[in-house]
Motif scaffolding. Sequence first.
Motif, PDB file in Angstrom:
ATOM      1  N   HIS A  24      35.996 -27.472  10.260  1.00 47.04           N
ATOM      2  CA  HIS A  24      36.772 -28.789   9.919  1.00 47.04           C
ATOM      3  C   HIS A  24      37.507 -29.292  10.994  1.00 47.04           C
ATOM      4  O   HIS A  24      37.458 -30.559  11.144  1.00 47.04           O
ATOM      5  CB  HIS A  24      37.655 -28.538   8.599  1.00 47.04           C
ATOM      6  N   PRO A  31      32.250 -35.210   6.991  1.00 46.67           N
ATOM      7  CA  PRO A  31      31.824 -33.716   6.474  1.00 46.67           C
ATOM      8  C   PRO A  31      31.351 -32.822   7.156  1.00 46.67           C
ATOM      9  O   PRO A  31      31.195 -32.901   8.457  1.00 46.67           O
ATOM     10  CB  PRO A  31      30.500 -34.207   5.867  1.00 46.67           C
ATOM     11  N   GLN A 148      41.282 -27.647  -0.890  1.00 49.08           N
ATOM     12  CA  GLN A 148      40.439 -28.626  -0.014  1.00 49.08           C
ATOM     13  C   GLN A 148      39.824 -27.974   1.033  1.00 49.08           C
ATOM     14  O   GLN A 148      38.534 -28.473   1.537  1.00 49.08           O
ATOM     15  CB  GLN A 148      41.516 -29.502   0.532  1.00 49.08           C
ATOM     16  N   THR A 149      40.105 -27.076   1.724  1.00 49.13           N
ATOM     17  CA  THR A 149      39.532 -26.495   2.780  1.00 49.13           C
ATOM     18  C   THR A 149      38.215 -25.685   2.313  1.00 49.13           C
ATOM     19  O   THR A 149      36.960 -26.000   2.747  1.00 49.13           O
ATOM     20  CB  THR A 149      40.411 -25.393   3.486  1.00 49.13           C
ATOM     21  N   LEU A 152      35.431 -28.269   1.248  1.00 42.01           N
ATOM     22  CA  LEU A 152      34.478 -28.813   2.444  1.00 42.01           C
ATOM     23  C   LEU A 152      33.198 -28.295   2.294  1.00 42.01           C
ATOM     24  O   LEU A 152      32.350 -28.924   2.602  1.00 42.01           O
ATOM     25  CB  LEU A 152      35.246 -28.760   3.715  1.00 42.01           C
ATOM     26  N   SER A 154      31.083 -28.035   0.117  1.00 36.83           N
ATOM     27  CA  SER A 154      31.154 -28.660  -1.143  1.00 36.83           C
ATOM     28  C   SER A 154      29.865 -28.455  -2.119  1.00 36.83           C
ATOM     29  O   SER A 154      29.877 -28.611  -3.365  1.00 36.83           O
ATOM     30  CB  SER A 154      31.063 -30.181  -1.150  1.00 36.83           C
ATOM     31  N   LEU A 179      39.306 -35.355   0.235  1.00 36.08           N
ATOM     32  CA  LEU A 179      38.055 -34.697  -0.056  1.00 36.08           C
ATOM     33  C   LEU A 179      36.872 -35.286  -0.109  1.00 36.08           C
ATOM     34  O   LEU A 179      35.702 -35.213   0.526  1.00 36.08           O
ATOM     35  CB  LEU A 179      38.173 -33.648  -1.237  1.00 36.08           C
ATOM     36  N   ARG A 182      35.172 -36.341   2.935  1.00 32.11           N
ATOM     37  CA  ARG A 182      34.527 -35.340   3.834  1.00 32.11           C
ATOM     38  C   ARG A 182      33.715 -34.594   2.969  1.00 32.11           C
ATOM     39  O   ARG A 182      33.253 -33.506   3.552  1.00 32.11           O
ATOM     40  CB  ARG A 182      35.893 -34.727   4.140  1.00 32.11           C
ATOM     41  N   VAL A 183      32.732 -35.149   2.004  1.00 32.17           N
ATOM     42  CA  VAL A 183      31.824 -34.235   1.372  1.00 32.17           C
ATOM     43  C   VAL A 183      30.588 -35.387   1.139  1.00 32.17           C
ATOM     44  O   VAL A 183      30.731 -36.538   1.239  1.00 32.17           O
ATOM     45  CB  VAL A 183      32.218 -33.903   0.244  1.00 32.17           C
TER      46      VAL A 183
END
Length: 372
Positions: A24, A31, A148-149, A152, A154, A179, A182-183
Amino acid sequence: MSEATGMKLPGSQVPLFDYALALHKSTPDKPLPRDGEPYPEDRAHRRRPRPAAPEDRSHIGWDVASVLDAHLARPSASPSDLADAFHDFYVPIHENEHIRAVAQQADRDRVLQAGRWLVRHGADRCAATVGLALLAAVGTADDIPLIQTIGLRSNRFGPLAALALERLPGGGTEALLWLADRVTGWGRVYVVEALCRLDDPAVRLWLLRRACDGDFLNAYFAGRVAETTDLHEVLIEPCVDDEIADHSGRLLLVLTYSQGMGVTLSRYPHAEAVLAAHLRHLERLEPTASRYTTAAWLASSLGEHGDAGSIGLAERWRSYRDRYLALLDREDWCQAARKALAAKEPGVLRLADTASGHGLRAFADRSPSGED
């Protein structure tokens, strides 16, 4: 050595959380490359078969829940005792009634302690997934960074991460939107579906502008986004902003191939109104490469060679298809397409090389080999 981050990975002992966090940091606003795959543990996973799901679907998660129940009943047990406890079980990636029941009936502090440790320190999919399931059941706002981390990554953790953020006391809307940006792929399906269940103005604005990212799997949620946002009412406004106008075109295009996945164009009750409104906005906007390709693919998809299961009878859409084709025939739109073609923009190149592109005036002088 990690290809994405350049960091040394000591086999399968790298916590999945640490690896996701490192990836990340290399692309903080995008993503993870390849959804974070391959995982550090993959070599070990290939050496042994993964457990299959029980034939009786009602038993899925029962064995995992039994291990958790026994662990949580022992006051002296440490969360680290669970690190390798789930290798031989089929661990569901969606919410499971057996695991949820154990989490909700046991001491909440101990459940949180176990869930947080497994998400933060779990070195394999099964351990981290069980930890996330516990946080989805009893997590708090303090758990947002963890959720959240790991979320990622996902394709694996998206279902439970989305659910955990959606359920946070006081609402996890901001965390879920973070999120969502970023997915991709299946992860995006889970997160967008969670967003569609929230009644929040900020969510509605995001769904109107950014839900569809061009992935084929957008078909699972495109119709729901249109209905949740009342897209047909939004688009009748005379001054819809460019982002919403462009996104509505992408959404309409998804509905033309969504048979078997979600709401299709033929079953979307406001299809005609949204198509007409999209055309009105396109006719006033400056042509761009992306607008040209969206209009061209819509014109193709609404015709006789479109997906009949998604559009039904092509005759129903003839007047809209003719308007898209007329727009594509305008000189300013042709010039925009030719300029993009000369710049070798991928979307326009792809269109020009297809049967749908061969009949468009913008590409009339292009040779069969693809050279102008």
